[in-house]
Design a protein around this motif. Structure first.
Motif, PDB file in Angstrom:
ATOM      1  N   GLY A 174       0.767  -1.314   0.069  1.00  0.00           N
ATOM      2  CA  GLY A 174       0.067   0.079  -0.014  1.00  0.00           C
ATOM      3  C   GLY A 174       0.936   1.322  -0.022  1.00  0.00           C
ATOM      4  O   GLY A 174       2.118   1.063   0.429  1.00  0.00           O
ATOM      5  N   LEU A 175       0.472   2.321  -0.401  1.00  0.00           N
ATOM      6  CA  LEU A 175       1.211   3.599  -0.621  1.00  0.00           C
ATOM      7  C   LEU A 175       0.201   4.786  -0.285  1.00  0.00           C
ATOM      8  O   LEU A 175      -0.624   5.023  -0.957  1.00  0.00           O
ATOM      9  CB  LEU A 175       1.843   3.708  -1.815  1.00  0.00           C
ATOM     10  N   VAL A 176       0.752   5.404   0.722  1.00  0.00           N
ATOM     11  CA  VAL A 176      -0.056   6.587   1.034  1.00  0.00           C
ATOM     12  C   VAL A 176       0.720   8.029   1.428  1.00  0.00           C
ATOM     13  O   VAL A 176       1.634   7.701   1.941  1.00  0.00           O
ATOM     14  CB  VAL A 176      -0.804   6.489   2.490  1.00  0.00           C
ATOM     15  N   PRO A 177       0.408   8.820   0.613  1.00  0.00           N
ATOM     16  CA  PRO A 177       1.432  10.060   0.475  1.00  0.00           C
ATOM     17  C   PRO A 177       1.819  10.580   1.944  1.00  0.00           C
ATOM     18  O   PRO A 177       3.140  10.902   1.969  1.00  0.00           O
ATOM     19  CB  PRO A 177       0.649  11.074  -0.126  1.00  0.00           C
ATOM     20  N   SER A 178       0.910  10.642   2.995  1.00  0.00           N
ATOM     21  CA  SER A 178       1.109  11.278   4.178  1.00  0.00           C
ATOM     22  C   SER A 178       2.167  10.239   4.957  1.00  0.00           C
ATOM     23  O   SER A 178       2.791  10.551   6.195  1.00  0.00           O
ATOM     24  CB  SER A 178      -0.080  11.651   4.744  1.00  0.00           C
ATOM     25  N   ARG A 179       1.981   8.911   4.640  1.00  0.00           N
ATOM     26  CA  ARG A 179       2.544   7.969   5.612  1.00  0.00           C
ATOM     27  C   ARG A 179       3.872   7.343   5.058  1.00  0.00           C
ATOM     28  O   ARG A 179       4.732   6.805   5.456  1.00  0.00           O
ATOM     29  CB  ARG A 179       1.603   6.871   6.256  1.00  0.00           C
ATOM     30  N   GLY A 180       3.583   6.979   3.584  1.00  0.00           N
ATOM     31  CA  GLY A 180       4.849   6.241   2.979  1.00  0.00           C
ATOM     32  C   GLY A 180       4.417   4.767   2.604  1.00  0.00           C
ATOM     33  O   GLY A 180       3.015   4.588   2.165  1.00  0.00           O
ATOM     34  N   LEU A 181       5.135   3.757   2.663  1.00  0.00           N
ATOM     35  CA  LEU A 181       5.047   2.519   2.037  1.00  0.00           C
ATOM     36  C   LEU A 181       4.105   1.833   3.198  1.00  0.00           C
ATOM     37  O   LEU A 181       4.774   1.477   4.445  1.00  0.00           O
ATOM     38  CB  LEU A 181       6.036   1.774   1.588  1.00  0.00           C
ATOM     39  N   CYS A 182       3.184   0.904   3.031  1.00  0.00           N
ATOM     40  CA  CYS A 182       2.315   0.214   4.159  1.00  0.00           C
ATOM     41  C   CYS A 182       2.963  -1.297   4.100  1.00  0.00           C
ATOM     42  O   CYS A 182       3.172  -1.651   3.075  1.00  0.00           O
ATOM     43  CB  CYS A 182       0.929   0.167   4.189  1.00  0.00           C
ATOM     44  N   CYS A 183       3.381  -1.757   5.162  1.00  0.00           N
ATOM     45  CA  CYS A 183       4.143  -3.005   5.329  1.00  0.00           C
ATOM     46  C   CYS A 183       3.654  -4.107   6.309  1.00  0.00           C
ATOM     47  O   CYS A 183       2.789  -3.631   7.214  1.00  0.00           O
ATOM     48  CB  CYS A 183       5.438  -2.694   5.828  1.00  0.00           C
ATOM     49  N   PRO A 184       3.675  -5.393   6.259  1.00  0.00           N
ATOM     50  CA  PRO A 184       2.885  -6.450   6.992  1.00  0.00           C
ATOM     51  C   PRO A 184       3.543  -6.546   8.240  1.00  0.00           C
ATOM     52  O   PRO A 184       2.924  -7.385   8.966  1.00  0.00           O
ATOM     53  CB  PRO A 184       2.810  -7.546   5.864  1.00  0.00           C
ATOM     54  N   SER A 185       4.760  -6.105   8.366  1.00  0.00           N
ATOM     55  CA  SER A 185       5.487  -6.282   9.752  1.00  0.00           C
ATOM     56  C   SER A 185       6.469  -5.185   9.853  1.00  0.00           C
ATOM     57  O   SER A 185       6.635  -4.318   8.978  1.00  0.00           O
ATOM     58  CB  SER A 185       6.407  -7.672   9.599  1.00  0.00           C
TER      59      SER A 185
END
Length: 266
Positions: A174-185
Motif C-alpha cells: 500500500g502507498l499513502v502520500p502522508s505515511r509512505g509504504l504500508c508493510c505487513p510487519s
C-alpha cells in the motif's frame, strides 16, 4: 453431552480458517471457540509469528497472501510496471531489488542482461536470476519471512550499510502520500527504509490497486526523493500527491519505449 474442546494446535488451525472466512473480532473469536480473549490473542500472536495472519490497519485481522496469489492479481499492470522499471537500468549498474511480486517481474526482465549486479532480499527475484551467468547476484542473508518470502533481520540491515547501488526498486502493499509504504510487519518496514536510503536513485513500484491503500499497520516513511512507477494513467487527477514524481508504465510499450517522467521531493 458437550464436545471436548480442541487442543491448541487444532484450535489454531480452526482459528486461521475463521479469520480467512472473515471472522476478525477478538471477542467474537473467543466466544466462538469457548476460550478467553487472552487465549485468542496468544493464538493470533503465534499465527502471526508464523506468517499466517496479520493485524491490519485499524485493528482488523486478515490472512496475508502468498506471492503466487499476489502475482495473479493485476498481472498485466505489474508486467507493464516491471518492463518500464527495467528500461531505466543501464548496463554495468548495481541494482537493489526489494522482495515482492512486481520486483520479481522486474528481475525477470533483467535476467538476460549482461554485466549487471543485482542485490536482493526477495526469494522471487532470486529464482528469476539464479540461472543467468550474466547477472552477478548478491543475496542478502537473514531470516526468511513467510508467506511473502522476504529475507529480513539485523544481518540484512548490516549488509545494506556496505553497499551503494545505482538504483533501488521497492515493492508496495500500500502507498499513502502522508505515511509512505504500508508493510505487513515492523521488521519489513525497517528493512525497506534502509533500502530506500541505500541507493543513488530510489523507485517505488505500485500498481493502481496499491495507491492510497493501507492494508497493514506498519510504515516505511518515504523521506527522500523517489519516483513512483505505476500503471495509473490518470494519476495526476486521481492521486495529485503522486503526480510530481511519476513514471507511468504502458502495457503495450516495449522495454525501450517512452514514458511520462516527473520528479518530486517527499
Amino acid at each position: 453431552m458437550s464436545q471436548p474442546r480442541p487442543g491448541t494446535r487444532d484450535r489454531r488451525a480452526m482459528l486461521l480458517e475463521a479469520v480467512r472466512d472473515g471472522s476478525g473480532g477478538i471477542a467474537e473469536l473467543a466466544e466462538e471457540f469457548g476460550v478467553s480473549e487472552s487465549t485468542i490473542r496468544r493464538d493470533l500472536a503465534s499465527l502471526a509469528g508464523a506468517g499466517h495472519v496479520v493485524r491490519t490497519y485499524g485493528g482488523a485481522l486478515d490472512t496475508e497472501r502468498s506471492p503466487r496469489e499476489k502475482d495473479r492479481e493485476n498481472a498485466t499492470a505489474k508486467e507493464a510496471i516491471a518492463r518500464q522499471a527495467a528500461a531505466l537500468v543501464r548496463d554495468g549498474e548495481v541494482v537493489l531489488l526489494d522482495a515482492g511480486t512486481t520486483t520479481g517481474r522486474l528481475a525477470r526482465h533483467l535476467a538476460h542482461r549482461e554485466g549487471l549486479t543485482v542485490v536482493t532480499n526477495g526469494v522471487t527475484a532470486i529464482r528469476e536470476l539464479a540461472g543467468f551467468a550474466g547477472i552477478d547476484l548478491i543475496v542478502l542473508g537473514g531470516r526468511l519471512r513467510h508467506p511473502n518470502e522476504a529475507i529480513l533481520g539485523e544481518s540484512v540491515l548490516a549488509q545494506l550499510r556496505h553497499i551503494s547501488p545505482d538504483r533501488v526498486f521497492l515493492g508496495a502493499d500500500g502507498l499513502v502520500p502522508s505515511r509512505g509504504l504500508c508493510c505487513p510487519s515492523l521488521e519489513q518496514s525497517v528493512v525497506k527504509h534502509a533500502m530506500l536510503h541505500a541507493g543513488a536513485e530510489a523507485y517505488v513500484l505500485a500498481d493502481h490497486s496499491k495507491l492510497d491503500q493501507a492494508p497493514f499497520s506498519y510504515w516505511t516513511p518515504l523521506d527522500r526523493e523517489y519516483r513512483l512507477i505505476t500503471d495509473e494513467p490518470t494519476i495526476d487527477a486521481v492521486y495529485p500527491p503522486f503526480a510530481e514524481s511519476v513514471i507511468v508504465g504502458d502495457e503495450h510499450e516495449t522495454v525501450g519505449g517512452a514514458a511520462h517522467h516527473g520528479r518530486r521531493g517527499s
